[in-house]
Design a protein around this motif. Sequence first.
Motif, PDB file in Angstrom:
ATOM      1  N   PRO A 173       0.838  -1.202   0.000  1.00 52.28           N
ATOM      2  CA  PRO A 173       0.000   0.000   0.000  1.00 52.28           C
ATOM      3  C   PRO A 173       0.872   1.251   0.000  1.00 52.28           C
ATOM      4  CG  PRO A 173       0.127  -0.918   2.201  1.00 52.28           C
ATOM      5  CD  PRO A 173       0.797  -1.911   1.291  1.00 52.28           C
ATOM      6  N   LEU A 174       0.285   2.382  -0.344  1.00 53.83           N
ATOM      7  CA  LEU A 174       0.997   3.648  -0.248  1.00 53.83           C
ATOM      8  C   LEU A 174       1.311   3.943   1.216  1.00 53.83           C
ATOM      9  CD1 LEU A 174      -1.174   5.795  -2.699  1.00 53.83           C
ATOM     10  CD2 LEU A 174       1.021   4.673  -3.189  1.00 53.83           C
ATOM     11  N   LEU A 175       2.400   4.651   1.456  1.00 51.17           N
ATOM     12  CA  LEU A 175       2.776   4.970   2.832  1.00 51.17           C
ATOM     13  C   LEU A 175       1.684   5.751   3.545  1.00 51.17           C
ATOM     14  CD1 LEU A 175       6.557   5.941   2.513  1.00 51.17           C
ATOM     15  CD2 LEU A 175       5.578   3.761   3.252  1.00 51.17           C
ATOM     16  N   GLU A 176       1.032   6.649   2.816  1.00 53.81           N
ATOM     17  CA  GLU A 176      -0.020   7.457   3.441  1.00 53.81           C
ATOM     18  C   GLU A 176      -1.276   6.648   3.754  1.00 53.81           C
ATOM     19  OE1 GLU A 176       0.147   8.813  -0.979  1.00 53.81           O
ATOM     20  OE2 GLU A 176       1.559   8.152   0.583  1.00 53.81           O
ATOM     21  N   GLU A 177      -1.333   5.417   3.261  1.00 55.89           N
ATOM     22  CA  GLU A 177      -2.470   4.545   3.555  1.00 55.89           C
ATOM     23  C   GLU A 177      -2.214   3.649   4.768  1.00 55.89           C
ATOM     24  OE1 GLU A 177      -4.292   3.882  -0.937  1.00 55.89           O
ATOM     25  OE2 GLU A 177      -2.794   2.458  -0.175  1.00 55.89           O
ATOM     26  N   MET A 178      -1.028   3.770   5.367  1.00 54.16           N
ATOM     27  CA  MET A 178      -0.639   2.893   6.471  1.00 54.16           C
ATOM     28  C   MET A 178      -0.625   3.647   7.801  1.00 54.16           C
ATOM     29  SD  MET A 178       2.554   0.969   4.561  1.00 54.16           S
ATOM     30  CE  MET A 178       2.867  -0.177   5.917  1.00 54.16           C
ATOM     31  N   LEU A 179      -1.026   2.944   8.846  1.00 52.10           N
ATOM     32  CA  LEU A 179      -0.996   3.488  10.206  1.00 52.10           C
ATOM     33  C   LEU A 179      -0.498   2.401  11.138  1.00 52.10           C
ATOM     34  CD1 LEU A 179      -1.874   5.743  12.316  1.00 52.10           C
ATOM     35  CD2 LEU A 179      -4.021   4.451  12.515  1.00 52.10           C
ATOM     36  N   ILE A 180       0.481   2.728  11.984  1.00 54.31           N
ATOM     37  CA  ILE A 180       0.924   1.778  13.002  1.00 54.31           C
ATOM     38  C   ILE A 180       0.342   2.186  14.345  1.00 54.31           C
ATOM     39  CG2 ILE A 180       3.130   3.009  13.336  1.00 54.31           C
ATOM     40  CD1 ILE A 180       4.277   0.197  14.154  1.00 54.31           C
ATOM     41  N   ILE A 181      -0.148   1.194  15.078  1.00 57.34           N
ATOM     42  CA  ILE A 181      -0.759   1.403  16.387  1.00 57.34           C
ATOM     43  C   ILE A 181       0.026   0.588  17.407  1.00 57.34           C
ATOM     44  CG2 ILE A 181      -2.864   1.122  17.759  1.00 57.34           C
ATOM     45  CD1 ILE A 181      -4.373   1.043  15.000  1.00 57.34           C
ATOM     46  N   GLY A 182       0.516   1.236  18.455  1.00 57.64           N
ATOM     47  CA  GLY A 182       1.269   0.494  19.450  1.00 57.64           C
ATOM     48  C   GLY A 182       1.499   1.285  20.719  1.00 57.64           C
ATOM     49  N   ASP A 183       1.982   0.590  21.739  1.00 59.43           N
ATOM     50  CA  ASP A 183       2.166   1.211  23.053  1.00 59.43           C
ATOM     51  C   ASP A 183       3.580   1.714  23.291  1.00 59.43           C
ATOM     52  OD1 ASP A 183       2.893  -1.725  23.247  1.00 59.43           O
ATOM     53  OD2 ASP A 183       3.571  -1.025  25.210  1.00 59.43           O
ATOM     54  N   SER A 184       4.509   1.391  22.401  1.00 61.07           N
ATOM     55  CA  SER A 184       5.916   1.733  22.635  1.00 61.07           C
ATOM     56  C   SER A 184       6.355   2.945  21.816  1.00 61.07           C
ATOM     57  CB  SER A 184       6.814   0.545  22.286  1.00 61.07           C
ATOM     58  OG  SER A 184       8.180   0.923  22.340  1.00 61.07           O
ATOM     59  N   LEU A 185       6.854   3.953  22.515  1.00 66.47           N
ATOM     60  CA  LEU A 185       7.383   5.129  21.825  1.00 66.47           C
ATOM     61  C   LEU A 185       8.673   4.804  21.085  1.00 66.47           C
ATOM     62  CD1 LEU A 185       6.838   7.880  24.556  1.00 66.47           C
ATOM     63  CD2 LEU A 185       5.653   7.726  22.362  1.00 66.47           C
ATOM     64  N   THR A 186       9.485   3.922  21.654  1.00 67.01           N
ATOM     65  CA  THR A 186      10.802   3.659  21.076  1.00 67.01           C
ATOM     66  C   THR A 186      10.766   2.697  19.900  1.00 67.01           C
ATOM     67  OG1 THR A 186      11.189   1.919  22.719  1.00 67.01           O
ATOM     68  CG2 THR A 186      12.016   4.130  23.225  1.00 67.01           C
ATOM     69  N   SER A 187       9.773   1.820  19.842  1.00 61.55           N
ATOM     70  CA  SER A 187       9.710   0.876  18.724  1.00 61.55           C
ATOM     71  C   SER A 187       8.572   1.197  17.760  1.00 61.55           C
ATOM     72  CB  SER A 187       9.587  -0.563  19.232  1.00 61.55           C
ATOM     73  OG  SER A 187       8.419  -0.741  20.011  1.00 61.55           O
ATOM     74  N   ASP A 188       7.350   1.326  18.249  1.00 54.89           N
ATOM     75  CA  ASP A 188       6.201   1.555  17.371  1.00 54.89           C
ATOM     76  C   ASP A 188       6.171   2.975  16.803  1.00 54.89           C
ATOM     77  OD1 ASP A 188       5.090  -1.060  17.904  1.00 54.89           O
ATOM     78  OD2 ASP A 188       4.516  -0.287  19.862  1.00 54.89           O
ATOM     79  N   ILE A 189       6.182   3.956  17.681  1.00 55.15           N
ATOM     80  CA  ILE A 189       6.048   5.346  17.244  1.00 55.15           C
ATOM     81  C   ILE A 189       7.316   5.822  16.535  1.00 55.15           C
ATOM     82  CG2 ILE A 189       5.480   7.688  17.947  1.00 55.15           C
ATOM     83  CD1 ILE A 189       3.287   5.421  18.324  1.00 55.15           C
ATOM     84  N   ARG A 190       8.457   5.493  17.091  1.00 54.23           N
ATOM     85  CA  ARG A 190       9.715   5.847  16.434  1.00 54.23           C
ATOM     86  C   ARG A 190       9.832   5.143  15.084  1.00 54.23           C
ATOM     87  NH1 ARG A 190      13.018   9.771  15.288  1.00 54.23           N
ATOM     88  NH2 ARG A 190      15.223   9.189  15.182  1.00 54.23           N
ATOM     89  N   GLY A 191       9.436   3.888  15.042  1.00 56.95           N
ATOM     90  CA  GLY A 191       9.500   3.143  13.793  1.00 56.95           C
ATOM     91  C   GLY A 191       8.615   3.740  12.719  1.00 56.95           C
ATOM     92  N   ASN A 203      -1.873   4.563  24.812  1.00 51.76           N
ATOM     93  CA  ASN A 203      -1.266   4.967  26.079  1.00 51.76           C
ATOM     94  C   ASN A 203      -2.290   4.966  27.217  1.00 51.76           C
ATOM     95  OD1 ASN A 203       0.553   6.020  27.969  1.00 51.76           O
ATOM     96  ND2 ASN A 203       0.208   8.143  27.315  1.00 51.76           N
ATOM     97  N   PRO A 204      -2.810   3.790  27.569  1.00 51.48           N
ATOM     98  CA  PRO A 204      -3.820   3.737  28.634  1.00 51.48           C
ATOM     99  C   PRO A 204      -3.283   4.128  30.002  1.00 51.48           C
ATOM    100  CG  PRO A 204      -3.140   1.530  28.005  1.00 51.48           C
ATOM    101  CD  PRO A 204      -2.539   2.457  26.995  1.00 51.48           C
ATOM    102  N   GLY A 205      -1.971   4.035  30.185  1.00 47.63           N
ATOM    103  CA  GLY A 205      -1.384   4.378  31.475  1.00 47.63           C
ATOM    104  C   GLY A 205      -1.089   5.850  31.652  1.00 47.63           C
ATOM    105  N   GLY A 206      -1.324   6.650  30.618  1.00 44.38           N
ATOM    106  CA  GLY A 206      -1.073   8.080  30.717  1.00 44.38           C
ATOM    107  C   GLY A 206       0.389   8.434  30.894  1.00 44.38           C
ATOM    108  N   LYS A 207       1.273   7.712  30.223  1.00 40.35           N
ATOM    109  CA  LYS A 207       2.703   7.987  30.329  1.00 40.35           C
ATOM    110  C   LYS A 207       3.052   9.317  29.666  1.00 40.35           C
ATOM    111  CE  LYS A 207       3.859   3.056  30.144  1.00 40.35           C
ATOM    112  NZ  LYS A 207       4.546   1.994  29.358  1.00 40.35           N
ATOM    113  N   GLU A 208       4.162   9.881  30.099  1.00 44.31           N
ATOM    114  CA  GLU A 208       4.628  11.146  29.533  1.00 44.31           C
ATOM    115  C   GLU A 208       5.257  10.905  28.164  1.00 44.31           C
ATOM    116  OE1 GLU A 208       7.751  14.802  30.581  1.00 44.31           O
ATOM    117  OE2 GLU A 208       7.524  13.081  31.939  1.00 44.31           O
ATOM    118  N   LEU A 209       4.967  11.795  27.233  1.00 41.53           N
ATOM    119  CA  LEU A 209       5.548  11.702  25.898  1.00 41.53           C
ATOM    120  C   LEU A 209       6.990  12.190  25.933  1.00 41.53           C
ATOM    121  CD1 LEU A 209       5.262  11.208  22.845  1.00 41.53           C
ATOM    122  CD2 LEU A 209       4.380  13.543  22.632  1.00 41.53           C
ATOM    123  N   VAL A 210       7.921  11.287  25.688  1.00 43.52           N
ATOM    124  CA  VAL A 210       9.340  11.635  25.663  1.00 43.52           C
ATOM    125  C   VAL A 210       9.977  10.992  24.439  1.00 43.52           C
ATOM    126  CG1 VAL A 210       9.564  11.895  28.160  1.00 43.52           C
ATOM    127  CG2 VAL A 210       9.921   9.650  27.127  1.00 43.52           C
ATOM    128  N   GLY A 211      11.066  11.567  23.988  1.00 42.00           N
ATOM    129  CA  GLY A 211      11.770  10.998  22.851  1.00 42.00           C
ATOM    130  C   GLY A 211      11.665  11.872  21.620  1.00 42.00           C
TER     131      GLY A 211
END
Length: 230
Positions: A173-191, A203-211
Amino acid sequence: MKYTTLLIDADDTLFDFDKAEETSLDRFYKRMDLKCPYNEFREVYNRENHLLWKAFERGKATAEKVKVQRFVNTMKALELYEDNGVELSRIYMEELSRCRFLLPGADDFCEKLSSHYNLYVITNGLWDVQRSRVGDSEIYRRFFKGLIVSEKVGSAKPDKGIFDEARKTAGNPLLEEMLIIGDSLTSDIRGGDLYGIDSCWFNPGGKELVGPSTPTYEVADYESLLKILL
């Protein structure tokens, strides 16, 4: 909605890994009849396991090393006995592969999404474990079209390689058609950021956004994400 393809992390996004790990460690401890207090064993194992998985994310350790060395280090730290870790790893993974506990609401969440999107699981983990825990689970069989596991791919989130494999599995698929969903800032969101696709931080635990990476969306529960996507 512009997305067609959702890449969803497994542990702590859909599956309750804390419960699975606690159950598996308890069963392992009893099977091995370890001569130390359970809480002490769990604390040392969790420390060694965490350090090795972080090294894995940075490309400093292989999955094979993680699954064996964490037990070597644990037994050495507890002064129980010398072991190469292979048999200990096999016993633990046998127990872990049986634990398919879902987070509350995960089944309904995936059912609703599956009518509108192509769903794929993307996970940093061991192939034999995730193939059983995730691939043989009812939620996967009912709603998902593919399973991408770091050990089998030879690349782990946040690296580009595992996202290349996920995209290929999804039919490019086109990149703009893709969405990653995850709990990890360092692997999912960074990736997602490095790959050039949108991301949602679960983020059900309400962790602080860092990175260095900021998610496209941040949600505390499944219902909030369903409101965005449906």
